[in-house]
Design a protein around this motif. Structure first.
Motif, PDB file in Angstrom:
ATOM      1  N   GLU A  86       0.826  -1.203   0.000  1.00 11.79           N
ATOM      2  CA  GLU A  86       0.000   0.000   0.000  1.00 11.79           C
ATOM      3  C   GLU A  86       0.863   1.257   0.000  1.00 11.79           C
ATOM      4  OE1 GLU A  86      -3.491   0.362  -0.201  1.00 11.79           O
ATOM      5  OE2 GLU A  86      -3.117  -1.686  -0.899  1.00 11.79           O
ATOM      6  N   LYS A  89       2.095   1.678  -3.515  1.00 11.99           N
ATOM      7  CA  LYS A  89       1.001   2.189  -4.343  1.00 11.99           C
ATOM      8  C   LYS A  89       0.876   3.703  -4.193  1.00 11.99           C
ATOM      9  CE  LYS A  89      -2.738  -0.208  -4.121  1.00 11.99           C
ATOM     10  NZ  LYS A  89      -4.050  -0.742  -3.664  1.00 11.99           N
ATOM     11  N   HIS A  90       1.007   4.178  -2.955  1.00 15.66           N
ATOM     12  CA  HIS A  90       0.913   5.614  -2.705  1.00 15.66           C
ATOM     13  C   HIS A  90       2.081   6.364  -3.345  1.00 15.66           C
ATOM     14  CE1 HIS A  90       0.248   9.395  -0.604  1.00 15.66           C
ATOM     15  NE2 HIS A  90       1.497   9.353  -0.182  1.00 15.66           N
ATOM     16  N   THR A  93       1.842   6.723  -7.345  1.00 13.53           N
ATOM     17  CA  THR A  93       0.639   7.282  -7.964  1.00 13.53           C
ATOM     18  C   THR A  93       0.962   8.381  -8.970  1.00 13.53           C
ATOM     19  OG1 THR A  93       0.451   8.750  -6.033  1.00 13.53           O
ATOM     20  CG2 THR A  93      -0.945   6.774  -6.073  1.00 13.53           C
ATOM     21  N   LYS A  94       2.101   9.058  -8.827  1.00 13.48           N
ATOM     22  CA  LYS A  94       2.448  10.162  -9.727  1.00 13.48           C
ATOM     23  C   LYS A  94       3.105   9.691 -11.019  1.00 13.48           C
ATOM     24  CE  LYS A  94       6.772  10.899  -7.163  1.00 13.48           C
ATOM     25  NZ  LYS A  94       7.579  11.883  -6.395  1.00 13.48           N
ATOM     26  N   GLU A  96       3.062   7.543 -14.517  1.00  9.65           N
ATOM     27  CA  GLU A  96       2.083   6.996 -15.456  1.00  9.65           C
ATOM     28  C   GLU A  96       2.568   5.715 -16.108  1.00  9.65           C
ATOM     29  OE1 GLU A  96       1.029   9.927 -18.282  1.00  9.65           O
ATOM     30  OE2 GLU A  96       0.129  11.293 -16.822  1.00  9.65           O
ATOM     31  N   ARG A  99       4.265   1.378 -13.012  1.00  7.67           N
ATOM     32  CA  ARG A  99       3.335   1.054 -11.931  1.00  7.67           C
ATOM     33  C   ARG A  99       4.093   0.553 -10.702  1.00  7.67           C
ATOM     34  NH1 ARG A  99       1.163  -1.563 -16.502  1.00  7.67           N
ATOM     35  NH2 ARG A  99      -0.724  -0.591 -17.314  1.00  7.67           N
ATOM     36  N   TRP A 100       3.448   0.657  -9.556  1.00  8.88           N
ATOM     37  CA  TRP A 100       4.083   0.155  -8.344  1.00  8.88           C
ATOM     38  C   TRP A 100       4.252  -1.353  -8.416  1.00  8.88           C
ATOM     39  CZ3 TRP A 100       2.224  -3.376  -4.824  1.00  8.88           C
ATOM     40  CH2 TRP A 100       0.867  -3.696  -4.907  1.00  8.88           C
TER      41      TRP A 100
END
Length: 229
Positions: A86, A89-90, A93-94, A96, A99-100
């Protein structure tokens, strides 16, 4: 039936983390890791924390606290892995194009590579803890597969959901329910394939069999850079 199977395997998704072919590879890895830790690392399950809880309870009843501890630690670290995912993921987020989940896959690949060179009965608890952590990253990173919410790379929930959708199809003849049923059954099948492959490869290659998962994870990493498969 043939039409539904074609939709599952060949319809493309903008988000590559939701494609069935990616989920197929991840389910093989999930089944492989469970079988690997169980057969080579003291009968601890990397993914199936429900099983670890049962073993923990049984050993607690027998007052074998050493084994209780050996099952508690992977459960605890699995929970920490969810929290860490989590956080990733945070942080991502910025971005594109990265991905995490890419980071999670890289971590898994590197960790499994080095673990494969640790002999059985050497640092088994540490190995189980680390694999439980990376299994949590995979579990949290791929929670929606082929447009079906709640489909994961573990089996218990998938088995429940598959029967729910089969029941809906029998009662309503809704094609979407049958489609979802096939998705879940497919995920379960590839999990079993992964566990079976592990049993075969461990027989011939011992701990080095884990390198097979490294190859699969590398393929997953490459696939995830494509928006469409």
């Amino acid at each position: 039936m043939r039409r539904e199977l074609k939709k599952i395997f060949f319809i493309r998704k903008k988000d590559s983390t939701q494609t069935f072919r990616l989920a197929m590879l991840l389910c093989i890895v999930g089944g492989f890791l469970d079988a690997y830790t169980f057969t080579t690392r003291g009968k601890v399950l990397a993914n199936a924390q429900t099983g670890n809880l049962v073993y923990l309870a049984l050993n607690l009843a027998e007052r074998d606290y050493q084994k209780v501890f050996s099952y508690f630690v992977p459960i605890f670290v699995f929970a920490l892995g969810i929290l860490f995912s989590e956080y990733l993921k945070h942080v991502f987020t910025k971005y594109e194009n990265f991905r995490w989940q890419h980071t999670a896959i890289i971590i898994q690949l590197i960790v499994m590579f080095f673990i494969s060179f640790i002999p059985s009965n050497h640092l088994n608890m540490l190995v189980n803890v680390i694999i439980s952590f990376i299994a949590a990253l995979q579990y949290q990173g791929f929670k929606k597969i082929h447009g079906v919410n709640g489909a994961t790379t573990m089996c218990t929930g998938n088995l429940r959901s598959s029967m729910e959708f089969l029941s809906q199809f029998i009662m309503t003849r809704d094609k979407k329910s049958f489609y979802n049923f096939l998705v879940y059954i497919g995920l379960i099948s590839f999990f079993v394939i992964g566990a079976t492959l592990c049993a075969v490869l461990v027989h011939f290659f011992k701990n080095y069999a884990l390198l097979f998962c490294c190859v699969l994870q590398f393929i997953v990493f490459l696939v995830m850079f494509k928006q469409k498969i």
